[in-house]
Design a protein around this motif. Structure first.
Motif, mmCIF file in Angstrom:
data_model
loop_
_atom_site.group_PDB
_atom_site.id
_atom_site.type_symbol
_atom_site.label_atom_id
_atom_site.label_comp_id
_atom_site.label_asym_id
_atom_site.label_seq_id
_atom_site.Cartn_x
_atom_site.Cartn_y
_atom_site.Cartn_z
ATOM 1 N N LEU A 1 0.829 -1.200 0.000
ATOM 2 C CA LEU A 1 0.000 0.000 0.000
ATOM 3 C C LEU A 1 0.866 1.254 0.000
ATOM 4 O O LEU A 1 0.532 2.265 -0.629
ATOM 5 C CB LEU A 1 -0.928 0.002 1.214
ATOM 6 C CG LEU A 1 -2.086 -1.008 1.165
ATOM 7 C CD1 LEU A 1 -2.776 -1.095 2.516
ATOM 8 C CD2 LEU A 1 -3.088 -0.631 0.078
ATOM 9 N N GLU A 2 1.993 1.199 0.681
ATOM 10 C CA GLU A 2 2.895 2.348 0.743
ATOM 11 C C GLU A 2 3.662 2.541 -0.562
ATOM 12 O O GLU A 2 3.965 3.666 -0.954
ATOM 13 C CB GLU A 2 3.884 2.155 1.895
ATOM 14 C CG GLU A 2 4.802 3.342 2.115
ATOM 15 C CD GLU A 2 5.707 3.159 3.313
ATOM 16 O OE1 GLU A 2 6.753 3.845 3.377
ATOM 17 O OE2 GLU A 2 5.391 2.320 4.186
ATOM 18 N N ASP A 3 3.955 1.430 -1.253
ATOM 19 C CA ASP A 3 4.731 1.495 -2.488
ATOM 20 C C ASP A 3 4.054 0.663 -3.574
ATOM 21 O O ASP A 3 4.385 -0.506 -3.778
ATOM 22 C CB ASP A 3 6.151 0.980 -2.233
ATOM 23 C CG ASP A 3 7.046 1.108 -3.467
ATOM 24 O OD1 ASP A 3 6.568 1.645 -4.488
ATOM 25 O OD2 ASP A 3 8.213 0.674 -3.410
ATOM 26 N N PRO A 4 3.097 1.239 -4.301
ATOM 27 C CA PRO A 4 2.381 0.486 -5.345
ATOM 28 C C PRO A 4 3.283 -0.041 -6.455
ATOM 29 O O PRO A 4 2.878 -0.940 -7.199
ATOM 30 C CB PRO A 4 1.375 1.511 -5.884
ATOM 31 C CG PRO A 4 1.187 2.488 -4.771
ATOM 32 C CD PRO A 4 2.533 2.586 -4.114
ATOM 33 N N ASP A 5 4.489 0.483 -6.583
ATOM 34 C CA ASP A 5 5.409 -0.030 -7.594
ATOM 35 C C ASP A 5 5.829 -1.467 -7.313
ATOM 36 O O ASP A 5 6.401 -2.138 -8.187
ATOM 37 C CB ASP A 5 6.661 0.849 -7.684
ATOM 38 C CG ASP A 5 6.393 2.184 -8.360
ATOM 39 O OD1 ASP A 5 5.337 2.302 -9.025
ATOM 40 O OD2 ASP A 5 7.212 3.104 -8.223
ATOM 41 N N LEU A 6 5.553 -1.954 -6.108
ATOM 42 C CA LEU A 6 5.869 -3.341 -5.753
ATOM 43 C C LEU A 6 4.797 -4.312 -6.229
ATOM 44 O O LEU A 6 4.919 -5.522 -5.989
ATOM 45 C CB LEU A 6 6.036 -3.481 -4.235
ATOM 46 C CG LEU A 6 7.341 -2.940 -3.643
ATOM 47 C CD1 LEU A 6 7.266 -2.978 -2.115
ATOM 48 C CD2 LEU A 6 8.529 -3.750 -4.139
#
Length: 409
Positions: free
Chosen positions: A277-282
């Motif tokens: 949620l903090e890093d959608p690039d994951l």
């Protein structure tokens, strides 16, 4: 992990209680103590990542053809036998080559990019419907109401199956693929044979309609299959019908499991869900880790065509090999801390899509479906909570959930 004796005594046809729900202690034992294991019926289990990778790439010594192996399992001439010995996945060239070329020509990166807006529309409509059902804290089923519907609609669109005729597709698929379990009851066989017969009869009518009014071959894979476009000659009627069944089944079951497994795993690993949620690039790496950690397809098969050596074991020609994908994808020789769910894992050279010439032809579409379905679900319901009533699919070959009740937030 199970003991050395338990690993060496493991029988895929008679697994220990609870194996279908949690096979991973057995897989760890196989990797540690019996990575190449002869079975009472003469077949051989192969568990290591390196061995599976080699087998997938060597199509000369390891055949996908199941015309001999499936005769005692299904009975020659039965609908299940006809289907599974004609479909793409259980064949060698030239049939494999002809069908795969048609499918590959229809699943180019450009073609898949064209599918994305329709996929987003399907997903958003399902999310809206679930939001309505979940008002006031009512539970929804993330498999029945979401994961299982997405691939049916996408593959239905790919073959241009009329929307009002898609109702039976999931039940047919479950019955047919359920017959690929290592051990079968008479009920499994009866339901599987009935499903193939009903599905084939439906497709005969659909193909006749499509011959009379062809679709756009740029977007309609059924029209491509009928014309034989991208292949060396047209398919026979049996090849055409059975590979239509295969496309619908393969696209449905594994992608349903991918989406359902992803939502279950992210719920069960709140640190990883928070990270995503903090890093959608994951999102892309997260989907790959779901594929590795809970591979939708846990088992594959090959047959030796000559005497081969695997892991120090000499194996005779004509031996059926069970390729334990679920074990290979948790092989510590390939994956550090293999039992840790890590959405940032890299490299992540899993075998969830098999490998070599038989690598899953729809892998790019499956990845896109997984990313769109999971990413948009999390954006809409970041605080979702899985509640009592979760039930696994109860199968050994295919790993997924039959029911995944949840409250949305």
């Amino acid at each position: 992990m199970i003991t050395t004796a338990e690993a060496r005594g493991f029988d895929l046809m008679a697994p220990p209680p609870g194996f279908a729900d949690d096979p991973f202690p057995v897989y760890a034992g196989l990797l540690a103590h019996a990575p190449v294991l002869r079975q009472p019926d003469g077949s051989v289990l192969v568990a290591r990542h390196a061995d599976l990778d080699r087998i997938y790439r060597d199509t000369r010594r390891f055949s996908s053809d199941k015309t001999v192996a499936f005769a005692p399992k299904f009975g020659e001439g039965t609908p299940l036998y006809t289907h599974h010995t004609t479909s793409l996945v259980f064949n060698d060239p030239p049939l494999h080559t002809r069908v795969r070329r048609i499918m590959t020509s229809a699943l180019t990166p450009r073609a898949i990019a064209r599918m994305e807006p329709g996929l987003v529309a399907v997903v958003d409509a399902l999310l809206e419907r679930m939001a309505e059902r979940g008002r006031g804290g009512a539970a929804v089923d993330l498999v029945e109401d979401y994961a299982s519907t997405i691939p049916i609609q996408i593959i239905g669109n790919l073959l241009d199956v009329p929307m009002e005729e898609r109702g039976p597709l999931r039940d047919w698929s479950l019955a047919i693929l359920g017959a690929l379990e290592p051990a079968l009851s008479e009920d499994h066989l009866a339901r599987g044979n009935a499903a193939v017969a009903e599905f084939t009869a439906y497709l005969e009518d659909l193909v006749a309609r499509r011959r009379a009014r062809p679709g756009d071959p740029e977007t309609d894979v059924l029209t491509r299959l009928i014309r034989g476009e991208g292949a060396d000659g047209q398919l026979s009627e049996t090849e055409l019908l059975q590979n239509c069944i295969f496309i619908l089944n393969a696209g449905h079951e594994t992608t349903t499991n991918l989406i359902g497994n992803a939502l279950a795993l992210l719920h069960d690993h709140p640190d990883q869900k928070a990270r995503l949620l903090e890093d959608p690039d994951l999102l892309g790496p997260a989907i790959e880790e779901v594929l590795r950690y809970a591979s939708p397809n846990q088992l594959g098969n090959r047959e030796t065509t000559e005497t081969v050596e695997i892991g120090g074991e000499t194996i005779a020609p004509g031996t059926n090999l069970h390729l334990v994908i679920g074990a290979a994808n948790r092989d510590p020789a390939q994956f550090p801390e293999p039992h840790r769910f890590d959405i940032g894992r890299t490299p992540n050279r899993h075998l969830a899509f098999a490998g070599g010439p038989h690598v899953c032809v729809g892998l790019s579409l499956a990845r896109l479906e997984g990313k769109v379905a999971v990413g948009r679900f999390l954006a809409r319901f970041p605080g979702y909570r899985v509640v009592a009533g979760r039930r696994s699919g109860g199968r050994i070959r295919f790993r997924g959930h039959a029911h995944l009740p949840a409250e949305l937030a």
